[in-house]
Motif scaffolding. Structure first.
Motif, PDB file in Angstrom:
ATOM      1  N   UNK A   1      11.820  14.754 -46.262  1.00 41.34           N
ATOM      2  CA  UNK A   1      11.544  15.339 -44.946  1.00 41.34           C
ATOM      3  C   UNK A   1      11.220  14.278 -43.889  1.00 41.34           C
ATOM      4  N   UNK A   2      10.796  13.104 -44.311  1.00 43.77           N
ATOM      5  CA  UNK A   2      10.511  12.034 -43.351  1.00 43.77           C
ATOM      6  C   UNK A   2      11.769  11.612 -42.610  1.00 43.77           C
ATOM      7  N   UNK A   3      12.939  11.881 -43.190  1.00 49.85           N
ATOM      8  CA  UNK A   3      14.207  11.528 -42.563  1.00 49.85           C
ATOM      9  C   UNK A   3      14.767  12.674 -41.717  1.00 49.85           C
TER      10      UNK A   3
ATOM     11  N   UNK B   1      12.487  -5.167 -28.150  1.00 45.67           N
ATOM     12  CA  UNK B   1      13.293  -6.296 -28.612  1.00 45.67           C
ATOM     13  C   UNK B   1      13.288  -6.364 -30.134  1.00 45.67           C
ATOM     14  N   UNK B   2      12.121  -6.199 -30.719  1.00 48.78           N
ATOM     15  CA  UNK B   2      11.980  -6.189 -32.170  1.00 48.78           C
ATOM     16  C   UNK B   2      11.592  -4.782 -32.610  1.00 48.78           C
ATOM     17  N   UNK B   3      12.288  -4.235 -33.596  1.00 50.95           N
ATOM     18  CA  UNK B   3      11.968  -2.900 -34.090  1.00 50.95           C
ATOM     19  C   UNK B   3      10.490  -2.791 -34.438  1.00 50.95           C
ATOM     20  N   UNK B   4       9.887  -1.672 -34.083  1.00 52.14           N
ATOM     21  CA  UNK B   4       8.497  -1.433 -34.433  1.00 52.14           C
ATOM     22  C   UNK B   4       8.399  -1.102 -35.920  1.00 52.14           C
ATOM     23  N   UNK B   5       7.288  -1.451 -36.561  1.00 51.14           N
ATOM     24  CA  UNK B   5       7.104  -1.109 -37.980  1.00 51.14           C
ATOM     25  C   UNK B   5       7.170   0.402 -38.185  1.00 51.14           C
ATOM     26  N   UNK B   6       7.526   0.817 -39.387  1.00 50.57           N
ATOM     27  CA  UNK B   6       7.691   2.232 -39.677  1.00 50.57           C
ATOM     28  C   UNK B   6       6.422   3.023 -39.375  1.00 50.57           C
ATOM     29  N   UNK B   7       5.260   2.466 -39.725  1.00 51.78           N
ATOM     30  CA  UNK B   7       4.017   3.205 -39.496  1.00 51.78           C
ATOM     31  C   UNK B   7       3.714   3.382 -38.018  1.00 51.78           C
ATOM     32  N   UNK B   8       4.332   2.546 -37.170  1.00 51.21           N
ATOM     33  CA  UNK B   8       4.136   2.681 -35.725  1.00 51.21           C
ATOM     34  C   UNK B   8       5.184   3.594 -35.107  1.00 51.21           C
TER      35      UNK B   8
ATOM     36  N   UNK C   1       6.866   5.970 -36.325  1.00 53.52           N
ATOM     37  CA  UNK C   1       6.733   7.375 -36.685  1.00 53.52           C
ATOM     38  C   UNK C   1       5.782   8.088 -35.729  1.00 53.52           C
ATOM     39  N   UNK C   2       4.833   7.354 -35.158  1.00 56.42           N
ATOM     40  CA  UNK C   2       3.917   7.966 -34.199  1.00 56.42           C
ATOM     41  C   UNK C   2       4.591   8.222 -32.845  1.00 56.42           C
ATOM     42  N   UNK C   3       5.653   7.473 -32.555  1.00 62.54           N
ATOM     43  CA  UNK C   3       6.436   7.742 -31.354  1.00 62.54           C
ATOM     44  C   UNK C   3       7.388   8.916 -31.561  1.00 62.54           C
ATOM     45  N   UNK C   4       7.785   9.162 -32.809  1.00 61.23           N
ATOM     46  CA  UNK C   4       8.787  10.190 -33.107  1.00 61.23           C
ATOM     47  C   UNK C   4       8.202  11.541 -33.493  1.00 61.23           C
ATOM     48  N   UNK C   5       7.017  11.544 -34.082  1.00 63.30           N
ATOM     49  CA  UNK C   5       6.468  12.776 -34.641  1.00 63.30           C
ATOM     50  C   UNK C   5       5.185  13.193 -33.912  1.00 63.30           C
TER      51      UNK C   5
END
Length: 406
Positions: free
Chosen positions: A149-151, A356-363, A365-369
């Motif tokens: 579900x995370x995807x 410029x550099x992708x944010x870490x997954x733990x970060x 996800x807070x922008x997306x969810x």
């Protein structure tokens, strides 16, 4: 240390560049190795003309055009140099509003910003996922479970009364509007996962930096609101709805409609005491100045809209969302997590940002969810009742969706 070389609009602004930024590849690698697999928007050679941002390893950030996978729909991203700026409005400035202070200096990393607001042709592709996901569910295709579900993302439910949202137009090149902050977040996750390029909403600080484009005046063209006609769609010149994106003059960074047309979602929760929290907490840079909402509202949209007057279109002006008022005409219960129904929501949209550099997954996800429990419960309620659903999103989604038509 980042440096700006031949930026197309350098003569129009002055930026203090003093921010060390980690690139998406090792700075110790030879340039030939580093450029073998350059990320989208990075080139080994400086363009002869146009915007570019020079990086430490000898490569350059440049504008790029991306096509939404599975479609012919394109959007353009513009490189914005890093630097430092003063966020907010000083108390002695004309038009000062209390929630725009205290002023605070903020460092900003280089980023790409969408040339225009997100358009209806782009957003309607995401809206189409509602029927796609429902068809997947009915056929047992790409099933969503607790393990994956995370995807997944949710798609906005069909509009209860499209005549309200579309009363002032739904042309492909008009800004998409009336979506909630949650819906905008999910759009950026959907687009990121099908394109394998990390897009998101901006923080307030990132948005204001992009809007000011090196200026310190009320608007990116100066302090005189009398010039607004050349740069913005606003109440006096747009009584029939939002204009076509990109038809007014751009700001010094080459970004269109940062003032007016559609107010643009940021990720930040609204704070009545302005930026006192930033003064107290001293975030390391504008991206770290994300204040993720703990409640569904109020959250912050920036830039003002076609429904508003010039003071509400200033670079520092803030618009606080109000779900109770903005969903007043929503007949559903619980009210939609994806759509607003009442003004000023017909003037609220969003713009894509990319670090410029992708944010870490733990970060990221807070922008997306969503973080607010109330929003999560509203979404789950719709899914449980069969009025919405989840869909797995990855680079294979466009191909699988196309097969439904066969």
């Amino acid at each position: 240390m980042l440096r700006l070389l031949d930026f197309a609009f350098r003569s129009q602004f002055a930026i203090t560049v003093g921010l060390t930024v980690a690139c998406s590849f090792s700075s110790n690698s030879a340039l030939a190795d580093a450029t073998a697999t350059l990320p989208l928007g990075i080139t080994a050679n400086q363009p002869a003309e146009g915007a570019s941002v020079a990086l430490d390893n000898g490569t350059f950030m440049v504008p790029y055009t991306q096509k939404i996978p599975g479609t012919d729909i394109e959007f353009e991203m513009i490189p914005v140099p890093g630097g430092e700026f003063t966020m907010g409005t000083s108390e002695d400035a004309d038009g000062f509003v209390e929630d725009e202070g205290p002023t605070v200096k903020v460092k900003v990393a280089p980023m790409w910003v969408a040339k225009t607001e997100t358009r209806w042709d782009m957003y309607k592709e995401y809206m189409r996922m509602y029927s796609v996901f429902k068809e997947f569910e009915a056929r047992g295709i790409r099933p969503v479970s607790e393990d994956n579900q995370a995807d997944a993302v949710t798609a906005p439910t069909e509009l209860y009364d499209p005549s309200f949202t579309f009363e002032y137009g739904e042309a492909a090149d008009q800004p998409a509007v009336t979506m909630t902050q949650y819906a905008a977040q999910q759009f950026t996750k959907w687009l990121s996962r099908i394109s394998d390029v990390q897009y998101r909403l901006p923080t307030e600080a990132e948005w204001e930096y992009a809007a000011r484009a090196g200026t310190t005046t009320a608007y990116s063209w100066g302090d005189d609101a009398g010039d607004i006609e050349e740069y913005a769609w606003y109440f006096d010149n747009s009584l029939e709805g939002p204009g076509v994106v990109g038809t007014k003059k751009p700001n010094p960074f080459g970004l269109y409609d940062m003032h007016g047309n559609a107010a643009e979602w940021t990720i930040n929760e609204y704070t009545e005491n302005g930026y006192q929290w930033m003064v107290d907490e001293q975030p390391v840079d504008a991206t770290a100045a994300a204040r993720f909402p703990t409640n569904p509202y109020p959250c912050v949209a920036r830039g003002g809209s076609w429904e508003m007057d010039p003071p509400e279109l200033r670079s520092a002006a803030r618009l606080a969302s109000n779900d109770e008022d903005w969903k007043e005409e929503d007949p559903n219960f619980p009210r939609s997590p994806w759509w607003f129904t009442s003004d000023p929501s017909r003037g609220v949209g969003f713009r894509l940002f990319r670090s410029l550099k992708d944010l870490p997954q733990e970060t990221i996800v807070q922008f997306w969810e969503p973080l607010p429990e109330e929003t999560k419960m509203d979404v789950e309620s719709r899914v449980t009742e069969g009025r919405s659903g989840y869909g797995l999103v990855d680079e294979n989604l466009p191909g699988e969706a196309a097969k439904l038509k066969e």
